[in-house]
Design an enzyme around this catalytic site. Structure first.
Site, PDB file in Angstrom:
ATOM      1  N   ASP A 176       0.818  -1.212   0.000  1.00 55.22           N
ATOM      2  CA  ASP A 176       0.000   0.000   0.000  1.00 55.22           C
ATOM      3  C   ASP A 176       0.852   1.262   0.000  1.00 55.22           C
ATOM      4  O   ASP A 176       0.375   2.346   0.321  1.00 55.22           O
ATOM      5  CB  ASP A 176      -0.957   0.009   1.196  1.00 55.22           C
ATOM      6  CG  ASP A 176      -0.233  -0.139   2.529  1.00 55.22           C
ATOM      7  OD1 ASP A 176       1.003  -0.307   2.527  1.00 55.22           O
ATOM      8  OD2 ASP A 176      -0.906  -0.083   3.578  1.00 55.22           O
ATOM      9  N   GLU A 262       9.766  -2.527  13.997  1.00 55.48           N
ATOM     10  CA  GLU A 262      10.968  -2.032  13.319  1.00 55.48           C
ATOM     11  C   GLU A 262      12.140  -1.956  14.295  1.00 55.48           C
ATOM     12  O   GLU A 262      13.258  -2.404  13.993  1.00 55.48           O
ATOM     13  CB  GLU A 262      10.703  -0.644  12.714  1.00 55.48           C
ATOM     14  CG  GLU A 262       9.649  -0.633  11.613  1.00 55.48           C
ATOM     15  CD  GLU A 262       8.233  -0.461  12.125  1.00 55.48           C
ATOM     16  OE1 GLU A 262       7.331  -0.212  11.322  1.00 55.48           O
ATOM     17  OE2 GLU A 262       8.034  -0.573  13.364  1.00 55.48           O
TER      18      GLU A 262
END
Length: 312
Positions: A176, A262
């Site tokens: 996306d 992350e």
């Protein structure tokens, strides 16, 4: 009598002029130079002479095979906009030299839609699948963990028997996002872990690493700046050598908090001091977390009413 002679003179005059012109052209034509034999006699003597400038070969370009391969891991899942998202991403990837797409479905088996798409994508692609356990599909939990780990496992397995050096770069390309082609030029020179800004993320126009004197010293972010690596998944790339030299570095489920994937991953392979700022010292946005608008299917019939079946 005079008129007869005059008329004959007029008839002969054009032919006389033509003969004079032809003789003049022939006498002024220079002799042609002798042609050099093809293949030019190589080596020592100077009799062959130098080639004219127009005949010189163009300067050699860097062969594409010398470029590090970019590996893009893309988790994907079934939804109305899935094919549209993958089509946009493939249109970008086809313009990038030496890119290998690792497409991982969140599914127990490969879907027909994605399989057909991969077959016609026109670029090197590995199609994997692994389902997300149901207990991890609750709102607020990290997503795409199993799919990214499956891509990492495939990459390590592929390269474990190949001799070094194996130049390559890995990044996580969610389906996306929107990518500038310049981003791939930037990440291809990654030595260990490189970073850059991401647009339209974290409730802000952009988030970025703060750089001073070529080093990352902090984070411009709208959410939890105290994270060890306050960065979006689309904001970093990792050298293939780093991935191979840290075989246990994966995205964790146990103990991982939302928004911390992350940081949890990067802590296993690098430090903030080692990060390599890209995109003009992290002052240019080259990737955007665009996210396709949720489609309105309020008028879609519950049962298929059309006479044909169309894949969307």
């Amino acid at each position: 009598m005079k008129s007869l002679l005059f008329s004959r003179f007029l008839l002969l005059l054009p032919w006389v002029l033509i003969v004079i012109i032809v003789l003049d052209i022939d006498s002024s034509r220079a002799p042609l130079p002798a042609l050099a034999p093809r293949g030019g006699g190589g080596g020592g003597g100077g009799s062959g002479g130098a080639r004219p400038a127009a005949a010189r070969a163009p300067a050699p370009r860097r062969p594409e095979a010398a470029l590090p391969t970019i590996y893009a891991i893309t988790p994907t899942y079934s939804r109305p906009v899935q094919k549209a998202e993958l089509t946009r991403l493939a249109n970008t990837f086809r313009q990038v030299a030496r890119l290998h797409w690792i497409l991982v479905e969140d599914a127990a088996a490969r879907s027909e839609l994605v399989s057909r798409f991969v077959e016609g994508a026109g670029l090197p692609c590995t199609h994997l699948h692994v389902p997300t356990p149901r207990r991890y599909k609750r709102p607020g939990l990290p997503r795409a963990t199993e799919q990214r780990n499956a891509g990492l496992a495939w990459l390590r397995q592929r390269h474990q028997h190949l001799p070094p050096p194996q130049p390559g770069v890995l990044f996580f390309a969610d389906d996306d996002n929107t990518y500038s082609l310049e981003l791939f030029q930037e990440m291809r020179t990654t030595r260990k872990v490189s970073v850059w800004p991401v647009g339209l993320v974290g409730g802000r126009r952009y988030e970025r690493p703060v750089v001073e004197n070529g080093k990352v010293v902090g984070w411009y972010t709208g959410w939890r700046a105290d994270r060890p690596f306050a960065i979006d998944m689309a904001g970093f790339a990792v050298s293939l050598q780093v991935i191979l030299s840290h075989p246990k570095a994966v995205f964790k489920r146990r103990g991982s908090q939302p928004g911390m994937q992350e940081s949890d991953f990067l802590k296993q392979i690098t430090t903030v001091e080692e990060l390599e700022p890209k995109a003009n010292n992290c002052t240019k946005v080259l990737v955007w977390h665009t996210r396709t608008e949720k489609v309105n299917l309020a008028n879609e019939p519950k049962y298929h009413l059309d006479t044909v079946s169309i894949e969307v």
